[in-house]
Design an enzyme around this catalytic site. Structure first.
Site, mmCIF file in Angstrom:
data_model
loop_
_atom_site.group_PDB
_atom_site.id
_atom_site.type_symbol
_atom_site.label_atom_id
_atom_site.label_comp_id
_atom_site.label_asym_id
_atom_site.label_seq_id
_atom_site.Cartn_x
_atom_site.Cartn_y
_atom_site.Cartn_z
ATOM 1 N N HIS A 136 -7.908 16.135 -3.046
ATOM 2 C CA HIS A 136 -8.515 15.328 -4.376
ATOM 3 C C HIS A 136 -9.162 16.818 -5.076
ATOM 4 C CE1 HIS A 136 -9.832 13.161 -7.572
ATOM 5 N NE2 HIS A 136 -10.205 12.641 -7.151
ATOM 6 N N ASP B 50 -5.128 15.039 -8.960
ATOM 7 C CA ASP B 50 -6.159 13.961 -9.339
ATOM 8 C C ASP B 50 -5.545 12.351 -8.760
ATOM 9 O OD1 ASP B 50 -8.061 15.142 -10.522
ATOM 10 O OD2 ASP B 50 -7.163 14.963 -12.014
#
Length: 401
Positions: free
Chosen positions: A374, A378
């Site tokens: 992450h 995203d």
């Protein structure tokens, strides 16, 4: 003329290696193909064989020391033959007088190196082992090797500073483990500590894929026996196509640097007797289904019997981990750093549903678990990437056109 023994380059990301053990000493006779030493990178150990018959006349890199890839680490020649070449070790060496002076003095406490939280620590396998034996925290050791890599000498010279408020806890990663299992433990902990891993899960309806496979097998005029229509190959093809359409996922992230990779070098996690390895299919995006199936079969088979060449164990840009035979539905695969994503494949599931005529039909669903970093990607683009894989699996003719 003497023949060089060089440090091999076992993968795209390998820049240096460590000499773990010399099976021969200077003056010993060796035969072509005989193991003369064992070296290691951060991912695996590898036996170096003598390229010629002769005598090991010179060892340039001692056990526990590093050398850059392709640099000479020793020479084989005729007894008494002299060589003038020297290795290009990854770590700087001190002049003999300074070395003797340093060893005659009491070691002094060193200031701990400044490292960012989660920063990768480069350390040779022997140095890590020695640090664990001494109870040293490797984050407190200054590295003198390439990329700040910690070597055996750095650990031997290290004198922990004493903190009167609280002592640094020694690293316990891999404690009590040996060999491949210890390496796996260290790599998994590094992956979890240096990445922000998130897993998303979704099932692909592969009913049409199975029908497509059956149709091609029945209509083909030649035997399809190279694995080109196996679920593993078809899934791999879907992943490759999705990676080409989502280049942000086909990348490496290491030492704070993010780098997209143009070619798809596909890793396939394979369980072996003493752990887990990841053989690599290089340039998988340039292969036909037949070439891909044949290469996958070869890599997996050779990895299991221990005959796979060392160069095929590193350099992957994305990895697939398949637990389909275990009966597991979903799981959380751990990223094979420096990659930024890994796809977990579960066991095929049967599901009853109504078709457009309201009749009950059986569907085949394949559970997929995508773990991604992450820090780099995203959730939305990661979900789109997983969606592209599923699209290709549910529209199988798109895999060949």
């Amino acid at each position: 003329m003497a023949t060089e023994i060089t440090m091999p380059k076992l993968g795209l990301t390998m820049t240096e290696g460590t000499v773990d053990n010399w099976a021969k000493k200077e003056g010993d006779a060796v035969s072509k193909g005989e193991v003369v030493c064992t070296i290691s990178s951060e991912k695996l150990s590898y036996d170096i064989e003598s390229p010629v018959d002769g005598t090991l006349i010179k060892i340039l890199v001692a056990e526990g020391d590093d050398a850059e890839c392709t640099a000479p680490i020793g020479y084989i020649g005729e007894p008494g033959e002299q060589v003038s070449g020297e290795a290009s070790p990854a770590e700087p060496t001190s002049a003999p007088v300074e070395e003797n002076k340093a060893t005659s003095e009491e070691p002094k406490a060193q200031a701990a190196p400044e490292r960012k939280a989660g920063e990768r620590i480069f350390i040779t396998p022997l140095a890590r082992k020695l640090a664990a034996e001494k109870g040293f925290d490797i984050a407190q050791i200054n590295g003198s090797g390439g990329n700040g890599r910690i070597t055996r000498r750095d650990v031997q010279r290290h004198q922990p500073s004493v903190d009167t408020t609280i002592a640094a806890a020694p690293s316990t990663v891999g404690a009590g483990l040996k060999g491949m299992r210890k390496t796996i433990a260290e790599r998994m902990m590094h992956s979890l500590q240096s990445t922000a891993q998130v897993t998303i899960q979704q099932k692909a309806d592969i009913t049409n894929l199975l029908a497509f496979k059956k149709e091609l097998q029945s209509k083909s005029s030649v035997p399809l026996k190279d694995g080109q229509l196996s679920i593993t190959t078809l899934l791999s093809k879907a992943v490759i196509l999705a990676l080409k359409e989502t280049p942000d996922m086909n990348a490496w992230y290491q030492d704070g640097s993010y780098e997209k990779q143009e070619a798809v070098h596909l890793g396939m996690a394979v369980a072996v007797a003493d752990g887990l390895v990841v053989p690599v299919v290089e340039d998988a995006d340039r292969m036909t289904l037949t070439e891909l199936g044949k290469t996958l079969n070869s890599r997996i088979s050779e990895a299991r019997d221990g005959s796979l060449a060392g160069k095929h164990y590193s350099g992957s840009t994305f990895t697939i981990s398949n637990l389909g035979k275990s009966g597991a539905e979903y799981f959380t695969p751990i990223i094979n750093t420096p990659e930024i994503g890994i796809l977990g494949v579960g066991s095929m599931q049967s599901q009853l549903a109504f078709d457009e005529n309201r009749e009950v039909v059986e569907l085949k669903k394949l559970p997929l678990s995508l773990t991604f970093d992450h820090q780099i990607l995203d959730g939305s683009p990661a979900a789109e990437f997983l969606g592209r894989i599923i699209f290709y699996l549910e529209n199988p003719y798109s895999l060949v056109f």
